[in-house]
Design an enzyme around this catalytic site. Sequence first.
Site, PDB file in Angstrom:
ATOM      1  N   GLY A  93      13.250   5.445 -19.158  1.00 26.45           N
ATOM      2  CA  GLY A  93      14.134   4.946 -18.103  1.00 26.45           C
ATOM      3  C   GLY A  93      15.266   5.917 -17.854  1.00 26.45           C
ATOM      4  O   GLY A  93      15.545   6.798 -18.682  1.00 26.45           O
ATOM      5  N   CYS A 121      10.701   7.697 -25.065  1.00 24.21           N
ATOM      6  CA  CYS A 121      11.917   8.279 -24.499  1.00 24.21           C
ATOM      7  C   CYS A 121      13.097   7.304 -24.609  1.00 24.21           C
ATOM      8  O   CYS A 121      13.565   7.029 -25.694  1.00 24.21           O
ATOM      9  CB  CYS A 121      11.661   8.721 -23.057  1.00 24.21           C
ATOM     10  SG  CYS A 121      12.911   9.849 -22.420  1.00 24.21           S
ATOM     11  N   TYR A 122      13.548   6.707 -23.485  1.00 27.49           N
ATOM     12  CA  TYR A 122      14.624   5.711 -23.550  1.00 27.49           C
ATOM     13  C   TYR A 122      14.231   4.579 -24.507  1.00 27.49           C
ATOM     14  O   TYR A 122      15.066   4.039 -25.233  1.00 27.49           O
ATOM     15  CB  TYR A 122      14.921   5.152 -22.159  1.00 27.49           C
ATOM     16  CG  TYR A 122      15.960   4.047 -22.146  1.00 27.49           C
ATOM     17  CD1 TYR A 122      17.318   4.357 -22.117  1.00 27.49           C
ATOM     18  CD2 TYR A 122      15.581   2.705 -22.173  1.00 27.49           C
ATOM     19  CE1 TYR A 122      18.276   3.347 -22.123  1.00 27.49           C
ATOM     20  CE2 TYR A 122      16.526   1.693 -22.180  1.00 27.49           C
ATOM     21  CZ  TYR A 122      17.879   2.017 -22.154  1.00 27.49           C
ATOM     22  OH  TYR A 122      18.826   1.025 -22.164  1.00 27.49           O
ATOM     23  N   HIS A 156       6.968  12.114 -23.587  1.00 25.77           N
ATOM     24  CA  HIS A 156       6.161  11.185 -22.781  1.00 25.77           C
ATOM     25  C   HIS A 156       4.669  11.398 -23.039  1.00 25.77           C
ATOM     26  O   HIS A 156       4.056  12.300 -22.449  1.00 25.77           O
ATOM     27  CB  HIS A 156       6.465  11.374 -21.291  1.00 25.77           C
ATOM     28  CG  HIS A 156       7.802  10.859 -20.891  1.00 25.77           C
ATOM     29  ND1 HIS A 156       7.998   9.583 -20.410  1.00 25.77           N
ATOM     30  CD2 HIS A 156       9.029  11.436 -20.935  1.00 25.77           C
ATOM     31  CE1 HIS A 156       9.289   9.400 -20.152  1.00 25.77           C
ATOM     32  NE2 HIS A 156       9.931  10.510 -20.462  1.00 25.77           N
ATOM     33  N   GLU A 192       2.274   9.650 -21.991  1.00 29.87           N
ATOM     34  CA  GLU A 192       1.467   9.177 -20.868  1.00 29.87           C
ATOM     35  C   GLU A 192       1.178  10.259 -19.829  1.00 29.87           C
ATOM     36  O   GLU A 192       0.263  10.115 -19.011  1.00 29.87           O
ATOM     37  CB  GLU A 192       2.132   7.968 -20.188  1.00 29.87           C
ATOM     38  CG  GLU A 192       3.404   8.262 -19.409  1.00 29.87           C
ATOM     39  CD  GLU A 192       4.672   8.243 -20.250  1.00 29.87           C
ATOM     40  OE1 GLU A 192       5.747   8.069 -19.655  1.00 29.87           O
ATOM     41  OE2 GLU A 192       4.582   8.405 -21.478  1.00 29.87           O
ATOM     42  N   SER A 233     -10.813  -3.436   6.560  1.00 32.25           N
ATOM     43  CA  SER A 233     -10.312  -2.229   7.217  1.00 32.25           C
ATOM     44  C   SER A 233     -11.351  -1.110   7.154  1.00 32.25           C
ATOM     45  O   SER A 233     -11.261  -0.130   7.883  1.00 32.25           O
ATOM     46  CB  SER A 233      -9.039  -1.755   6.523  1.00 32.25           C
ATOM     47  OG  SER A 233      -9.330  -1.282   5.215  1.00 32.25           O
ATOM     48  N   GLY A 234     -12.337  -1.267   6.249  1.00 34.35           N
ATOM     49  CA  GLY A 234     -13.297  -0.199   6.031  1.00 34.35           C
ATOM     50  C   GLY A 234     -12.914   0.670   4.858  1.00 34.35           C
ATOM     51  O   GLY A 234     -13.693   1.501   4.400  1.00 34.35           O
ATOM     52  N   GLY A 235     -11.694   0.477   4.347  1.00 31.60           N
ATOM     53  CA  GLY A 235     -11.249   1.202   3.166  1.00 31.60           C
ATOM     54  C   GLY A 235     -11.858   0.606   1.915  1.00 31.60           C
ATOM     55  O   GLY A 235     -12.431  -0.489   1.928  1.00 31.60           O
ATOM     56  N   ILE A 236     -11.697   1.299   0.807  1.00 35.03           N
ATOM     57  CA  ILE A 236     -12.366   0.887  -0.434  1.00 35.03           C
ATOM     58  C   ILE A 236     -11.845  -0.448  -0.964  1.00 35.03           C
ATOM     59  O   ILE A 236     -12.618  -1.269  -1.462  1.00 35.03           O
ATOM     60  CB  ILE A 236     -12.251   1.997  -1.509  1.00 35.03           C
ATOM     61  CG1 ILE A 236     -13.083   1.623  -2.740  1.00 35.03           C
ATOM     62  CG2 ILE A 236     -10.806   2.279  -1.868  1.00 35.03           C
ATOM     63  CD1 ILE A 236     -13.216   2.737  -3.746  1.00 35.03           C
ATOM     64  N   ASP A 237     -10.542  -0.714  -0.840  1.00 32.83           N
ATOM     65  CA  ASP A 237      -9.969  -1.934  -1.420  1.00 32.83           C
ATOM     66  C   ASP A 237     -10.510  -3.193  -0.734  1.00 32.83           C
ATOM     67  O   ASP A 237     -10.970  -4.128  -1.395  1.00 32.83           O
ATOM     68  CB  ASP A 237      -8.437  -1.904  -1.330  1.00 32.83           C
ATOM     69  CG  ASP A 237      -7.843  -0.686  -2.016  1.00 32.83           C
ATOM     70  OD1 ASP A 237      -8.505  -0.140  -2.919  1.00 32.83           O
ATOM     71  OD2 ASP A 237      -6.744  -0.267  -1.635  1.00 32.83           O
ATOM     72  N   SER A 238     -10.447  -3.213   0.606  1.00 36.19           N
ATOM     73  CA  SER A 238     -10.925  -4.412   1.316  1.00 36.19           C
ATOM     74  C   SER A 238     -12.442  -4.525   1.228  1.00 36.19           C
ATOM     75  O   SER A 238     -12.992  -5.629   1.177  1.00 36.19           O
ATOM     76  CB  SER A 238     -10.464  -4.405   2.776  1.00 36.19           C
ATOM     77  OG  SER A 238     -11.062  -3.351   3.503  1.00 36.19           O
ATOM     78  N   THR A 239     -13.138  -3.389   1.190  1.00 39.30           N
ATOM     79  CA  THR A 239     -14.603  -3.412   1.099  1.00 39.30           C
ATOM     80  C   THR A 239     -15.064  -3.984  -0.242  1.00 39.30           C
ATOM     81  O   THR A 239     -15.937  -4.853  -0.297  1.00 39.30           O
ATOM     82  CB  THR A 239     -15.182  -1.997   1.294  1.00 39.30           C
ATOM     83  OG1 THR A 239     -14.782  -1.495   2.570  1.00 39.30           O
ATOM     84  CG2 THR A 239     -16.700  -2.010   1.218  1.00 39.30           C
ATOM     85  N   LYS A 270      -6.162   1.992  -8.715  1.00 37.02           N
ATOM     86  CA  LYS A 270      -7.121   2.575  -7.765  1.00 37.02           C
ATOM     87  C   LYS A 270      -8.340   3.171  -8.459  1.00 37.02           C
ATOM     88  O   LYS A 270      -9.471   3.003  -7.998  1.00 37.02           O
ATOM     89  CB  LYS A 270      -6.415   3.664  -6.944  1.00 37.02           C
ATOM     90  CG  LYS A 270      -7.179   4.108  -5.716  1.00 37.02           C
ATOM     91  CD  LYS A 270      -7.068   3.063  -4.628  1.00 37.02           C
ATOM     92  CE  LYS A 270      -7.461   3.599  -3.278  1.00 37.02           C
ATOM     93  NZ  LYS A 270      -7.192   2.646  -2.193  1.00 37.02           N
TER      94      LYS A 270
END
Length: 515
Positions: free
Chosen positions: A56, A83-84, A172, A174, A227-233, A371
């Site tokens: 942070g 870290c923090y 870090h 990550e 929408s044709g995008g991956i998420d809505s599909t 994603k």
Amino acid sequence: MHPQNKVLVLDFGSQTTQLIARRIRELGVYSEIKPCFISLEEIKSFSPSGIVFSGGPSSVYDKNAPLIDKEIFSLGIPILGICYGAQLITYILGGVVEKSDKREFGPAYIEILKTNKLFKGLKKNKKYKVWMSHSDRIEKLPEGFYALAKTENSPFAAIAHETKALYGVQFHPEVIHTEIGKKILHNFLFEICKCKADWNMPSFIEETIKYIRNLVKDEEKVICALSGGIDSTVTAILVHKAIDDRLIPIFVNNGLLRKNEPEEVLDLMRSLGLKVHYVDASSIFLSRLKGIKDPEKKRKIIGETFIEIFEREAQKFENVRYLAQGTLYPDVIESTSFRGPSATIKTHHNVGALPEKMNLKLIEPLRELFKDEVRKIAELLGLPKHIVWRQPFPGPGLAVRIIGEIDEEKLNILREADAIVTEEMLKSGWYYKVWQSFAVLLPIKTVGVMGDLRTYEYVIAIRCVESQDAMTADWVKLPYEILEKLSNRIINEVKGVNRVVYDISPKPPATIEWE
């Protein structure tokens, strides 16, 4: 839908908090991010196998520094402070944290002083490259702690308690720049927290379909905005697998899509067995955008018009009780102020906006996913590569890639130019190497010469960036041959353009999209 093994990531305001959760999931363990100020009761009810304190921007001595209830250390749950988070463990348990004479930002080398469960597999006295980002440092350890590693500037770059499962690292793990980061997180999960790697996408698909099937009763229907995008599909396919044709996918063409996109989306959905309700509302959107130059006004008009049309179309169907949305976990995090000290980054119109107007219950099967996890599901569902790895496209579409006022002429110019960018990037093999590559139509005309005639036409800017999560991005050093081809084709093939420029701005300070 949650597995038994869970790790809780408490957010203290770091810009890499999401990365922590993602790295843990990549190792096969489910993780969730919660604000650092949640109660002990909430922490207990989550039943985590381990807890991670994020980094942070604060100092533990700041007036409004985010702190934590000391009782958390008595729960018997393993804790890793980053870290923090490491400084916070030190401070709360009686150690000393002070401003460092020399700040550490960027690469550094830690020397392993002792090995234990956290550093299992690492060699004592060996130096490893890590990523630092701090101005305070630990000066004195709390009682019962010992040093695991040091750097030139930090005598306590990694710490551990002698008997309790409490650990802290000043760097870090990550971020990809820390060469031993994945190893340290692996050791924390499996050596210390005794987790099992039971978080995987095949089981998620199975559990999600089962959940939706049990949730939606026999006569009830679900609508979904495509929408044709991956998420809505992916959302539509999962719901369709659960309830078949009681799913009603609605595809609204707002007139701001790319070349041939409406036809391609409809063909794809039909090939997947989805009966799509198609609405061509392009004339409505364009009439309402006429004369509008301000990007925020454009976004607002597009969002409100979409909701109005979607609501109108949804009312044509009976027994609709649910709305399915392709909300992702980062959408949830960014669209609420629950991230503790982190500021709200942006508001996503698909997080909770529609149901308030429509009085529908929400189904968000991807709400817990990042994603990269959605892409894994898409591959498992057999979606084609060009959908799985399609580059991100903004919700307002080409409206935010035409700077200033929008009209049909400008849309046609941009569609043709953008199609050339996509074609050449695919042909050269660069399309799947970058995060985004697209064309932008600028609101200026410049003098040019074509043949023996002077021209006064538009300028196209090409934007091509590499990124991991869109939070930061750098411009791509495309080979000159590709840039030359893009410029020549756009100028020769797109009527109304006589100049092409290449955007070499990183994010920050610029954004990826121009508006």
